[in-house]
Structure formats: C-alpha cells, structure tokens
Design a protein around this motif. Structure first.
Motif, PDB file in Angstrom:
ATOM      1  N   LYS A   7     -48.384  -8.163  34.706  1.00 24.41           N
ATOM      2  CA  LYS A   7     -47.512  -8.935  35.585  1.00 24.41           C
ATOM      3  C   LYS A   7     -46.725  -9.968  34.774  1.00 24.41           C
ATOM      4  CE  LYS A   7     -50.759  -8.187  39.281  1.00 24.41           C
ATOM      5  NZ  LYS A   7     -51.916  -8.693  40.015  1.00 24.41           N
ATOM      6  N   SER A  10     -44.142  -8.150  32.855  1.00 21.43           N
ATOM      7  CA  SER A  10     -42.994  -7.861  33.712  1.00 21.43           C
ATOM      8  C   SER A  10     -42.037  -9.048  33.755  1.00 21.43           C
ATOM      9  CB  SER A  10     -43.486  -7.510  35.109  1.00 21.43           C
ATOM     10  OG  SER A  10     -42.459  -7.631  36.043  1.00 21.43           O
ATOM     11  N   PHE A  11     -42.609 -10.254  33.927  1.00 20.93           N
ATOM     12  CA  PHE A  11     -41.762 -11.447  33.973  1.00 20.93           C
ATOM     13  C   PHE A  11     -41.036 -11.659  32.650  1.00 20.93           C
ATOM     14  CE2 PHE A  11     -41.136 -15.954  33.058  1.00 20.93           C
ATOM     15  CZ  PHE A  11     -40.227 -16.244  34.049  1.00 20.93           C
ATOM     16  N   LEU A  14     -38.219  -9.188  32.188  1.00 14.37           N
ATOM     17  CA  LEU A  14     -37.061  -9.439  33.043  1.00 14.37           C
ATOM     18  C   LEU A  14     -36.320 -10.701  32.608  1.00 14.37           C
ATOM     19  CD1 LEU A  14     -38.293  -8.327  36.545  1.00 14.37           C
ATOM     20  CD2 LEU A  14     -36.716  -7.202  35.011  1.00 14.37           C
ATOM     21  N   ALA A  15     -37.067 -11.706  32.153  1.00 15.80           N
ATOM     22  CA  ALA A  15     -36.407 -12.903  31.629  1.00 15.80           C
ATOM     23  C   ALA A  15     -35.587 -12.523  30.397  1.00 15.80           C
ATOM     24  CB  ALA A  15     -37.442 -13.966  31.289  1.00 15.80           C
ATOM     25  N   ILE A  18     -32.390 -10.743  31.450  1.00 15.21           N
ATOM     26  CA  ILE A  18     -31.307 -11.611  31.909  1.00 15.21           C
ATOM     27  C   ILE A  18     -30.675 -12.353  30.738  1.00 15.21           C
ATOM     28  CG2 ILE A  18     -30.847 -13.718  33.211  1.00 15.21           C
ATOM     29  CD1 ILE A  18     -32.705 -12.615  35.361  1.00 15.21           C
ATOM     30  N   ILE A  19     -31.522 -12.916  29.873  1.00 10.45           N
ATOM     31  CA  ILE A  19     -30.968 -13.697  28.758  1.00 10.45           C
ATOM     32  C   ILE A  19     -30.194 -12.794  27.800  1.00 10.45           C
ATOM     33  CG2 ILE A  19     -31.548 -15.134  26.779  1.00 10.45           C
ATOM     34  CD1 ILE A  19     -34.020 -16.056  28.411  1.00 10.45           C
ATOM     35  N   PHE A  22     -27.084 -10.882  29.403  1.00  6.20           N
ATOM     36  CA  PHE A  22     -25.830 -11.605  29.619  1.00  6.20           C
ATOM     37  C   PHE A  22     -25.225 -12.102  28.319  1.00  6.20           C
ATOM     38  CE2 PHE A  22     -27.277 -12.504  34.120  1.00  6.20           C
ATOM     39  CZ  PHE A  22     -26.319 -11.692  34.677  1.00  6.20           C
ATOM     40  N   LEU A  23     -26.059 -12.372  27.313  1.00 14.41           N
ATOM     41  CA  LEU A  23     -25.547 -13.073  26.141  1.00 14.41           C
ATOM     42  C   LEU A  23     -25.261 -12.181  24.945  1.00 14.41           C
ATOM     43  CD1 LEU A  23     -27.704 -16.302  26.311  1.00 14.41           C
ATOM     44  CD2 LEU A  23     -25.442 -15.878  27.237  1.00 14.41           C
ATOM     45  N   LEU A 210     -42.327  -4.744  38.037  1.00 11.97           N
ATOM     46  CA  LEU A 210     -42.188  -5.605  39.217  1.00 11.97           C
ATOM     47  C   LEU A 210     -42.389  -4.791  40.490  1.00 11.97           C
ATOM     48  CD1 LEU A 210     -41.469  -8.306  40.547  1.00 11.97           C
ATOM     49  CD2 LEU A 210     -39.068  -7.661  40.403  1.00 11.97           C
ATOM     50  N   TRP A 213     -45.983  -4.005  40.927  1.00 19.45           N
ATOM     51  CA  TRP A 213     -46.718  -5.200  41.364  1.00 19.45           C
ATOM     52  C   TRP A 213     -46.587  -5.385  42.888  1.00 19.45           C
ATOM     53  CZ3 TRP A 213     -45.531 -10.835  39.316  1.00 19.45           C
ATOM     54  CH2 TRP A 213     -46.544 -11.692  39.766  1.00 19.45           C
ATOM     55  N   ILE A 214     -45.336  -5.310  43.376  1.00 25.35           N
ATOM     56  CA  ILE A 214     -45.118  -5.466  44.816  1.00 25.35           C
ATOM     57  C   ILE A 214     -45.883  -4.380  45.572  1.00 25.35           C
ATOM     58  CG2 ILE A 214     -43.369  -5.445  46.633  1.00 25.35           C
ATOM     59  CD1 ILE A 214     -41.388  -6.512  44.516  1.00 25.35           C
ATOM     60  N   ILE A 217     -49.583  -5.098  45.820  1.00 27.37           N
ATOM     61  CA  ILE A 217     -49.891  -6.130  46.818  1.00 27.37           C
ATOM     62  C   ILE A 217     -49.912  -5.514  48.211  1.00 27.37           C
ATOM     63  CG2 ILE A 217     -49.039  -8.224  47.911  1.00 27.37           C
ATOM     64  CD1 ILE A 217     -48.011  -9.101  45.184  1.00 27.37           C
ATOM     65  N   ARG A 220     -53.037  -3.463  48.630  1.00 23.04           N
ATOM     66  CA  ARG A 220     -54.260  -4.247  48.851  1.00 23.04           C
ATOM     67  C   ARG A 220     -54.326  -4.766  50.278  1.00 23.04           C
ATOM     68  NH1 ARG A 220     -53.535  -8.087  43.950  1.00 23.04           N
ATOM     69  NH2 ARG A 220     -55.282  -9.255  44.800  1.00 23.04           N
TER      70      ARG A 220
END
Lengths: 232, 70
Positions: A7, A10-11, A14-15, A18-19, A22-23, A210, A213-214, A217, A220
C-alpha cells in the motif's frame, strides 16, 4: 504493518508518477503536445482495468472449482473496481479527444464516434455492467454466484477482442492500428520513448495496486457482512 | 493626513517598482509556467485520497477484530 508494504509502495509509485510525470521531459510531438503525459494517467486506467478484470476472472474460475463463496466475493469486487477504472479511462479519454483528434487533427465528430476502440471499450464496459445487473437479479445466493461466475468468464473472453484485437484489425485512431507506423504502442521498443517508459511502468503498477487496495477493502467488508455463510 | 498620504503612496510606489523590476525570490511555485503548482495540487489530492482510503482500511480492520472476538 509488514503486510501493508504494497500500500505504501502504491502511494510512492503514484507520487513518483505525478512528480516525474509532470516535470520530466517528454517527446515534443505535434497535435499531442503536452497531452502526451496523459499516458501516465489515461492509459494506466485501462491497464489497471485489464489487470483487475484478469484477477476477477481467476477468482471466478476458482469459485467454479470448489464453490467457495469467498471466491465469489473476490471476483465481484475486483470486477467492480475494474469497471470503475474503465469508466475513469473513458471519461479521461473524452477530455483528451477534445483537444487532439477533434480540434487539432480536424477529425469530424462522426469519425471519432466510429472509432472502433471507443466502441469496443463501450461494449466491454457494458458487458461488465450486465454482469452486475445479472448478479442483482438473483435472490438465491448459490445460483447468483454460479451463474455470474460463468458469465464473468465469458465477459473476460470478450474483453481483449473488443478493446485490442478488433480495433487493430479494422483500423483505429488510437496508436497501433494498421496504416499508422506504430506496431505495439506501450510495449514495443520503437513505439514508446524510453524517457516515458521509466514513468509509465511504475505508474501502471501504482494505479493497479491502488485498485487492488480498494478492492480488498470492499472484499473485507463483504466478508464481514456474509460471515455466516462463508465456511472457512 | 498629508504625511500618511505620502507614506502610503510611497509604499504603493515601491510595490509598483518591485513589480516592474520583476523580482523573483526563490519562487518555485511560479517558475516554468507554474507547473509546480499543478504538481502540488495533484500531490495534495493524492495524499488526501490515500489518507481517506487508509482510514477506511483501519475501520474495516477494527470491524474485523470486533467480529472475530465475538
């Protein structure tokens, strides 16, 4: 916490998407311009959808092998999150079409609506929509689980022909169609710039995780709800 | 009154001079067509989403625990 490392992964992915998405510098192409960065978002939705539907397919087969109700719950929820990704892919595609094909490539609305990949994706999503309608129409839990598992296998069998094979055969505005010079975009060495590859693959993994993960949940929650009928 | 007027007009003038001189002081968020602002916005949304999903995850874990001890 040890079980939750994916998890966090995954974050982080994804971070990074995005970074870096875009850059970092991307190929400068006419018509596409900066929208080429949509590869990290729009295309990843479809890849995530395919992976989630594949997981759902495996659980449906597993359900039919042992009639364990647990597998039915897994199959439904993965299909549900997969459909969500598909719908998001469609919506983001609509935005992208507006500023590339329609305005800059001077395609008429008619030729965009005839685009086989759009029709194929719509068919695939509708087939999965019917899966949920089918599930909702049964009162008997066993019958619901069995018939929807069989239906899910057929739905999956239609998924790849409708979104990949048919558009490639009849020609499509999407990359990879006959007539265009690209062979297998996203995977072929010559069709995707290496600079984009280092963001695209992590992005696919991140979005998929992601989604998983959803789905877990939701699974469960369903397991808690149906505790009395699941025999473990 | 007059002094105040001079003071404010002086302040105003100095601000205008600043704007004309185009002083950029470590202003990351305005560089490169303000793309960093887009990155920050998207990261904020992403972080918010993940915190939200994480709290739901925790809630379900708690429910699972309560259910298993019953």
């Amino acid at each position: 916490m040890k079980k939750n490392w994916w998890k966090i992964l995954s974050f982080l992915l994804l971070a990074y998407t995005i970074i870096a998405g875009f850059l970092l510098d991307v190929p400068h192409l006419p018509i596409l311009n900066e929208t080429i960065r949509n590869l990290y978002f729009h295309v990843c939705m479809w890849f995530g959808m395919m992976i989630l539907f594949s997981i759902s397919f495996v659980y449906s087969i597993n359900y039919l092998r042992g009639f364990n109700y647990r597998n039915d719950i897994f199959a439904t929820n993965f299909a549900a999150v997969g459909s969500l990704f598909g719908i998001l892919g469609y919506l983001t595609g609509v935005l992208w079409v507006n500023v590339t094909w329609i305005t800059d490539q001077n395609q008429s609305l008619g030729s965009v609506l005839k685009e086989p990949k759009l029709i194929g994706a719509a068919i695939a999503l509708l087939i999965y929509g019917a899966y949920f309608v089918l599930r909702g129409s049964f009162n008997d839990i066993d019958k619901r689980a069995r018939i929807s598992a069989v239906y899910n296998i057929f739905a999956f069998a239609m998924l790849f022909p409708s979104i990949w094979i048919i558009p490639r055969i009849v020609g499509s505005l999407h990359p990879g169609s006959p007539g265009s010079d690209s062979g297998n975009p996203a995977l072929d060495k010559k069709d995707l710039d290496d600079a984009m590859r280092i963001v695209f693959y992590p992005a696919v993994i991140g979005w998929t995780l992601l989604g998983v993960w959803i789905a877990t949940i939701k699974i469960r929650i369903d397991i808690i709800k149906n505790k009395n009928i699941i025999n473990e | 009154m007059n002094k105040l007027f001079i003071l404010f007009s002086g302040l105003f003038f100095s601000m205008r001079v600043n704007a004309q001189n185009n002083v950029e002081m470590a202003d990351v968020m305005r560089s490169n067509g303000k793309i960093y602002t887009v990155v920050a916005v998207c990261l904020t949304i992403l972080i918010g989403l993940f915190i939200y999903v994480f709290t739901i995850d925790r809630k379900v874990s708690r429910l699972e625990k309560e259910n298993s001890t019953k």
